[in-house]
Structures are given as C-alpha cells and as structure tokens.
Design an enzyme around this catalytic site. Structure first.
Site, PDB file in Angstrom:
ATOM      1  N   SER A 182      47.065  58.644  32.818  1.00 18.48           N
ATOM      2  CA  SER A 182      47.315  58.702  31.379  1.00 18.48           C
ATOM      3  C   SER A 182      48.736  59.078  31.012  1.00 18.48           C
ATOM      4  O   SER A 182      49.241  58.655  29.986  1.00 18.48           O
ATOM      5  CB  SER A 182      46.365  59.708  30.724  1.00 18.48           C
ATOM      6  OG  SER A 182      45.044  59.279  30.891  1.00 18.48           O
ATOM      7  N   THR A 183      49.392  59.887  31.823  1.00 16.22           N
ATOM      8  CA  THR A 183      50.713  60.365  31.444  1.00 16.22           C
ATOM      9  C   THR A 183      51.717  60.150  32.568  1.00 16.22           C
ATOM     10  O   THR A 183      51.353  59.995  33.735  1.00 16.22           O
ATOM     11  CB  THR A 183      50.687  61.865  31.101  1.00 16.22           C
ATOM     12  OG1 THR A 183      50.314  62.589  32.275  1.00 16.22           O
ATOM     13  CG2 THR A 183      49.720  62.158  29.970  1.00 16.22           C
TER      14      THR A 183
END
Length: 181
Positions: free
Chosen positions: A11-12
């Site tokens: 996600s990041t």
C-alpha cells in the site's frame, strides 16, 4: 503452454515487496507484476496490464487475496475478469485455487468472511468514537491556538492592523490557522 503469473502489491512506498516476490517465485511464478498503491484504488496499471496479457489456462497467483483487492465487490469483479479470460486464480496463504470447483467455493466463503470482518472493524470504530464524544472527548489534533491566543490574534489583526503572515510568525502557526481564528 500455460503461464503462472504473479501479482504483488503493497500500500505504501515504505513497505517492501521482497517477501511476496520470494513466495511467488517459490510457487513457480514466471512473471510478477508489482506495484506500490492502495488496494482500495481500482486504477492499478500493473494489475490491468497483467489481466490484459492473460490467456486461456494461465493462473494468476498472489500471496494473499487482499493483495489483489481490499473490498469484496472489487475482489469478486477481478477474479471474474480473470475467469472470463479463461484463467484461474490462486492465493497461497488461503490455499485457494479457483481452477477447481471446491477452490471456487472456498474463495467465495473466505472473501465473504473477510468483508464481514472489515465491516465489523469499521462499526466498532464508529461505536468507539460515538462513546468518546458522548463522554466529552473529541478526537483529532488539539487546537493549535488556545482560546486566549485566538483572542490575541483577533486583537492584533483588528486593533493593531497587523498582517496575517506576521501574526502567524509570532504564534508559530500557519497563516490559515490565523485566518480560522
């Protein structure tokens, strides 16, 4: 010849894809499509590229099915798109393989349970916030300026005619904070 294609996602930017790459390679994946993007976003270029390249008999493999999507509706739509292209879907952690009828059943059961759990977490969070508000606690960041400081900001602006940027520097806050005061 059928291909085993992999999809890896975090996600990041701070997260690492290496563990997913290792697990996918150990499962016999020939090519891995990867990206660093939220699973809640449907616009995922690498996922779209992989799906476009699918041929009948290929198998899309992920380490966990939440790498493919965070919502049940989106997950089911993606797996259906994979199936419509004549390919299968396999999730290593949940031991799901939609190339078999029992694997398809298990996939739908697991996906439903996962969606249920996400909804329960959201409900519990809302309930906790409501209880905190009822008890007089307000979430979020504390105000940058106290009531007395806001009064002083207004006085400096209205009575002394000081500029917003100057007042912001005096109180070590942003000009927007001064405007809100």
């Amino acid at each position: 010849m059928n291909n085993i294609l992999g999809y890896a996602r975090v996600s990041t930017e701070g997260q690492n894809l290496e563990a997913q790459f290792d697990a996918l390679k150990a499962a016999g994946v020939g090519r891995v499509f990867s990206e660093k993007i939220s699973g809640s976003k449907r616009d995922r270029p690498e996922l779209d590229k992989m799906i476009e390249q699918l041929r009948r008999g290929d198998v899309v493999t992920v380490t966990k099915y939440d790498r493919l999507s965070r919502s049940l509706q989106d997950l089911l739509a993606i797996v259906e798109e994979i199936r419509a292209r004549g390919a299968g879907f396999r999730s290593l952690a949940e031991d799901i393989d939609t190339t078999t009828s029992s694997g398809r059943l298990i996939f739908h059961v697991f996906a439903s349970i996962s969606q249920f759990e996400r909804e329960r977490i959201s409900e519990r969070t809302r309930e906790g916030l409501a209880a905190a508000r009822k008890a007089g606690r307000i979430g979020g960041r504390p105000p940058a300026l106290s009531r007395q400081q806001r009064d002083e900001v207004r006085r400096l602006r209205d009575e002394e005619g000081r500029r917003i940027a100057e007042i912001a520097r005096l109180f070590d806050v942003s000009p927007n904070t001064v405007r809100r005061a």
